[in-house]
Every structure is written in C-alpha cells, then in structure tokens.
Design an enzyme around this catalytic site. Sequence first.
Site, PDB file in Angstrom:
ATOM      1  N   HIS A  98       0.827  -1.201   0.000  1.00 33.40           N
ATOM      2  CA  HIS A  98       0.000   0.000   0.000  1.00 33.40           C
ATOM      3  C   HIS A  98       0.870   1.264   0.000  1.00 33.40           C
ATOM      4  O   HIS A  98       0.993   1.933  -1.017  1.00 33.40           O
ATOM      5  CB  HIS A  98      -0.937  -0.026   1.214  1.00 33.40           C
ATOM      6  CG  HIS A  98      -1.895   1.121   1.246  1.00 33.40           C
ATOM      7  ND1 HIS A  98      -2.628   1.452   2.364  1.00 33.40           N
ATOM      8  CD2 HIS A  98      -2.245   2.051   0.310  1.00 33.40           C
ATOM      9  CE1 HIS A  98      -3.397   2.498   2.114  1.00 33.40           C
ATOM     10  NE2 HIS A  98      -3.168   2.888   0.873  1.00 33.40           N
TER      11      HIS A  98
ATOM     12  N   ILE B 207      -6.752   9.082  -0.889  1.00 35.96           N
ATOM     13  CA  ILE B 207      -7.062   8.844   0.516  1.00 35.96           C
ATOM     14  C   ILE B 207      -6.053   7.837   1.063  1.00 35.96           C
ATOM     15  O   ILE B 207      -5.477   7.060   0.292  1.00 35.96           O
ATOM     16  CB  ILE B 207      -8.502   8.312   0.712  1.00 35.96           C
ATOM     17  CG1 ILE B 207      -8.873   8.199   2.190  1.00 35.96           C
ATOM     18  CG2 ILE B 207      -8.651   6.982   0.014  1.00 35.96           C
ATOM     19  CD1 ILE B 207      -8.992   9.509   2.897  1.00 35.96           C
TER      20      ILE B 207
ATOM     21  N   HIS C  78       1.507   5.106  -2.758  1.00 39.41           N
ATOM     22  CA  HIS C  78       1.672   6.488  -2.282  1.00 39.41           C
ATOM     23  C   HIS C  78       3.073   7.035  -2.537  1.00 39.41           C
ATOM     24  O   HIS C  78       3.246   8.073  -3.183  1.00 39.41           O
ATOM     25  CB  HIS C  78       1.368   6.554  -0.784  1.00 39.41           C
ATOM     26  CG  HIS C  78      -0.074   6.425  -0.438  1.00 39.41           C
ATOM     27  ND1 HIS C  78      -0.879   7.501  -0.152  1.00 39.41           N
ATOM     28  CD2 HIS C  78      -0.864   5.326  -0.322  1.00 39.41           C
ATOM     29  CE1 HIS C  78      -2.097   7.088   0.122  1.00 39.41           C
ATOM     30  NE2 HIS C  78      -2.123   5.764   0.029  1.00 39.41           N
TER      31      HIS C  78
ATOM     32  N   ASN D 180      -6.423  -0.665  -0.863  1.00 38.10           N
ATOM     33  CA  ASN D 180      -6.920   0.335   0.080  1.00 38.10           C
ATOM     34  C   ASN D 180      -8.377   0.156   0.480  1.00 38.10           C
ATOM     35  O   ASN D 180      -8.713   0.147   1.658  1.00 38.10           O
ATOM     36  CB  ASN D 180      -6.733   1.744  -0.489  1.00 38.10           C
ATOM     37  CG  ASN D 180      -7.197   2.817   0.479  1.00 38.10           C
ATOM     38  OD1 ASN D 180      -6.534   3.101   1.480  1.00 38.10           O
ATOM     39  ND2 ASN D 180      -8.350   3.407   0.211  1.00 38.10           N
TER      40      ASN D 180
ATOM     41  N   HIS E  18      -3.896   0.793  -6.234  1.00 40.27           N
ATOM     42  CA  HIS E  18      -4.243   1.425  -4.962  1.00 40.27           C
ATOM     43  C   HIS E  18      -5.639   1.030  -4.504  1.00 40.27           C
ATOM     44  O   HIS E  18      -5.867   0.756  -3.324  1.00 40.27           O
ATOM     45  CB  HIS E  18      -4.143   2.945  -5.068  1.00 40.27           C
ATOM     46  CG  HIS E  18      -4.460   3.636  -3.780  1.00 40.27           C
ATOM     47  ND1 HIS E  18      -5.682   4.257  -3.543  1.00 40.27           N
ATOM     48  CD2 HIS E  18      -3.745   3.777  -2.630  1.00 40.27           C
ATOM     49  CE1 HIS E  18      -5.693   4.752  -2.321  1.00 40.27           C
ATOM     50  NE2 HIS E  18      -4.530   4.481  -1.740  1.00 40.27           N
TER      51      HIS E  18
END
Length: 703
Positions: free
Chosen positions: A354, A703, A359, A549, A545
Amino acid sequence: MHFLFFSLWEQGLLPKDTPEALVNLRSEDLSLIRGDGKGERDRSERIYDYDVYNDLGNPDNDKALKRPTLGGSQTLPYPRRCRTGRNRNTSDSKTEKTVFFDDGYVPRDERFSTSKMNLFMGSAVNAFGREVLPYLNELFDNDNHFDTFQDVYELYQGGLRSVKTFQGLFEKQSNKANIQFPPPAVVQGSKDAWAHDLEFGRQRLAGLNPFLIQPLTEFPMTSELDPLEYGPSTSTITSKDIELYLEGLSVEEAIKQKRLFVLDFHDAVMPYVNKINMGTNGRIYASRTVLFLTRFNMLNTIAIELSLPPPKKGLPAWNRVYKAPPPGITNWEWRLARAHVAAVDAGIHQLVSHWLRTHACVEPFAIATHRQLSTMHPLHVLLSPHFKDTMNINAMARSSLINANGIIEKSFSPGPYSLEISSIFYKSWRFDEQALPNDLIKRGMAVEDSTAKHGVKLLLDDYPFAKDGLDVWAAIKKWVMDYVGIYYKADSDVQEDPELQAWWKEVTEIGHGDHKGAPWWGHMKTIEELVQALSTLIWVASAHHAAVNFGQYAYAGFFPNCPTACVKLMPEPGSKEYETFSKDPEAYFLQTVSSAAQALTVISTVELLSTRFGEEEYLGQRSDPQWTSDPRALDALERFAAALSDIDAQVSDRNCNAAVSLFNRAGPALVPYTLLSPNPAPADSHTSDPGMTGSGIPNSISI
C-alpha cells in the site's frame, strides 16, 4: 496571449507544435514552479521540488523519536517526496522538524478542495479525536486486551458500552460516547467464517494483499541468508508434514501440477526479528506458509513454519512447524501460528503493497510532471487526474500515520522499524514490474501466452484480483495507446520531445534517484516504451491502490482476522505460558494479538481510509468537462469508459458464479470481490455514492 495559451492547453500540444509566440511562455510557465532546493516553502506557494524522507522523527521532543533518513543512500533507499524546506531539528541537523497533520507545505494546487477538507476533518478525523481518542489514551496506558470474542463482536453490535473491557472507563467518565462500528464484511455473512483455513487461503487471492502469493517451486524451501547469523538455510517443513493434505499426491507431484503455493515471509523479515522482539513491544517470526489447491480449486492452508534467528551467532535457531487441524476441528495453537503470519502480512500490506508501492512511489512522478511537462502538454493532460490529492494525503500521512510514534508505529508489530523495513523492500522495487502482467509473471502466477486473453495465462483462473485486474489493465493500456497515438506518430516524436525526455530523466535520476541507472528503466525512445510506462503509472495510481486500500475495513475492521500486531510469542509446551494457554486458549489468543487500543486505532483508521468521498473521480471520468477540446481524445475516453462498463458487468457475472464454480469470488465469509469493479458513476454525475462501497476505482491515490 494567456487566453490563447489556455485555449491551446485544452487541445494538448507537443513542444514542437507550439506556436512561436507561445514558446517562451510555455517555458516560463514551467520555470516559475520549479524549486531550486533552497528556502522554506510557504503554504500559498506553488513550487515543486524534491527531498528525502528526513521528516518522520521528532528528536527535539524525545530522543527515542529519532528516525533515520530514508532516501539518498544505498543502505536505506527511498523515493523522493515534495520538499518543504522546514527548519531542522536542533538535536539532529540532518532532519526536518515535524508539523501537525495538515500544517505542512503542499503546493496549493495539490491541496484538498475546501469541501473535501471540511468533510475529511469534520466527519472523520474530528470524530476520531472527539469520540475514540479519549479511550485510546487510557487504553494505551493500561495495555488492555479484549477478554472474549463476544466482547469483540459487541464493538459492532452494542457498541463500546457493551464491551466488558471498556466498562471501567465508562464508570470513571460517564459522559464518554457509546461508539458502535459498522460490522465489517468479513463477519457479516458468518461471524466465524474468517477462522476457516479456506478463507485464509482465499484472502491471499482476493483479500487485502493479493500481491504476495506464489507457487512453490522447490522443496524443501531454502534461504539465501547467512546460516551462522540467521539459522539453517533449509526449511524444517518436511514431506511428512504436508503429504497428508495433498489428496494422494507426493510433494513432487503436487509441485509439478502447480498445486502447492507459499506465502514466504522468511528472508525479508528475518533480519529484523531480533531487533523487534528485543527492542519493542511487538513479537514477530519469520515464516513460511504452505497452501494446497484442492480438487475443488480451493486454496487450503496446510502448514506454517515459524522461525527465530539465533540470539547470538553460532547458537541454535528456533524453528517450529504447525499443521492444520482436520476440517471442523478448532486448534487454537494453529490459530495462534496463523495469527502471527497474518500480523506480518498486515504490516507488509500496509507498509509495502500500500504505502510504498502506491503512495510513495507515485509522488516523484507527480512532482516531475509539474516540473517538466507544460500544462499544455498532452501527457500532462493525461496524467493530472491520476495525481489528484496524492501529495496532500502523503503529507498528512507523514505527520500522523507513518511518523515516529504515529498510528503505524503504535499499532503494528515492527513499531519504530516500520518505515525502515519498507526501505529494505524498496531495494528490490522495479518500475517495470509494477505493471500487473509483469508482476504476475515474476511471481509465477501467470505465464506469457499469445493465445490467451491479454497475452498472459493465469496459473489459477479463480484468482479474483488477477482476473479482474488484467481486464482493467488491458482497458487502461488500450486507452493510453489510443490517446498517445493522437500525438505521437513515430518513435522519433518520442525521442525529439524535450519535455518528455526531461520528465523521464528527472523521474529516473532524481525522483527515484536511488535506482538511477538501473537497466530496467529502459530508454524512453519508442512509443511502445512510452505507452507501457504511462499504463503502469496509471494502473498503480488507480487500480493497484484501489485493490489494497478500499477493502481495508471489510477485512481489517475485524482485527482477529487481520491483526496488525502480536505481543506474545508462541507458548512452549511444558512452560507456564503453555499451561495458561491450555486453560483458556481463546483468551490467550486475544492477549496475543492487537491490544484494545491498537485495535480501536486501526479500526477507526481503516474505516476512514476505506471511505470514498463525494467528489471522487473514477477511471474513465473527467471532473472538468472541458479537459480537452480535441474530439479524438474525447472519443478515446468514451471508448475507455465503455470498456470499463463492460468490465463492471463481467465482474458482476463472475460474482454471481461464486457459489457454483468460482469459490474465491466470495468464499466462506461470503464477501464478493468488487475492489476492481470500475463501477462508473451515473451518467448525470461525476461521483459515486460516498462511503465504504467496496467497489469503484478512483483515478488517483486520494485517501
């Protein structure tokens, strides 16, 4: 002049096609937002520059909160983040002072919209601080654990006031709110299904972290680590341990038929085991978990090896093999071993699959796009939706989630070593392997096959993440090919595009500078290379993602299914600990996994992270109806949206067959796999319904 500039921006122009009157303006537009590595940035600015991760610690407040700098070295390599230029710590001049949550610098165009920030802070973050935090402060001090599973279930039924663990807190402060969490999907259909070995296996294919499972190719398994420092290189799992589960096959036959699989957390974790077990409250093992594909195409968990390195070089290591009980039999020692595996998997999911792979690794591309691709460049137009809100959410994460003593360190077994471990995984990160087909082939879960759909054949047809993911990947790549083909007619157009070449050079030599010169970057000389790179980037920012997520609350919201920490090692037969375990194994299990404070922290956090906000923009959508005036690009997007709608219908059809032939689409817990269902918004809206819908692929890491 500026009107003409923005009119051309709506069309998208390569540098060579820029009208002479706008050439200087195009160049100036870029130079104005490029940082030079100097000065502190102001929140009102729109400056893009790079820095290492030297802002995670807080040594001026507490020496124990000092953290190493990630990035800029071969020892602890890392992607770059956006530079802020904040003041340095007095006690460690190489590191930057921390800031509170949303007080840090983010280029103003990258910040959440006012409406999203109000919703994010008002309904989510403030609710956490107002309602949950008062419990956590006291629970962390007292190290409370849940006593029974009924207490755990009460979190979702009667709320905190019904949980015996918390009753003392209500007696002290009667004004505390009664918080009740929604039941996570994994316990909605059956509250005990999470404990099935078949469900554990299914979640490796359709759960939170479907990026790690791989076929077993050698037996016994071996390690590449130094045996003097980390113990014997050969696994202690023997044929005798597993052949009982192989439906009459020998181990060699099962390997040949590709029916044995492994979740291997041995070599990656082992170097940190003693550091964590001796220096933190967490307790972990290096592990190998063997799974078998039954004749009914179900992935059954059959054996777990837990290992500890020698306490000192030359001393014996500790290894134990735990075998699955017969169906229908509850064996709490087996469940404990499996919980240790799940806790390590939870850490690798959050820190690597993740945070790192999406990110952190996407942020340098976002920075380079603004610094090197003009807003009128067609690739800037293509990519900008896939960076929406990413830098803002990453900055927030650095101040509250992944920082020293933040949510991850408090709630996950590795504690202060968490981000350092993600850096070790970055050493083997390769951009080319982030493309889904390449990832599957690397792990042995697919092979190249020109006759198969999308050119790859899956080892397991009932692999929901991969099955749906390949459809989404193919749609993304077709969209990118169509779009790129509008502007690049020959390979020479790629080679002679100075902005594109500067973008790629900056990404590969600065943004991901610790992998500078790696041959797998390629040379960005052909249309094929460009399409593959852009498709990979869009896949990671959107579908990858979404897969790791948005299912977090569904699975990790019930912490016994996905504990983020273990605080005890396995009880040794003959010891007092084993005697305590034998008297009440259920209580011992709950005393081993996440504490009440850790569980509440993670439940509250993943509830927020799994939520889709009302202004979310999904694959195949553009929030700005005037994103381009080029009818060719508009037609290509329309075809992309139609392809995604077809995929959405196919996913629905597959899930309808879950009870018949596709067991892993829902499994014992009856959780349909929808994380890669594109779920386009209604025709008259650019948003889907907010909340924990479990479906829909946002354009970006927002997010």
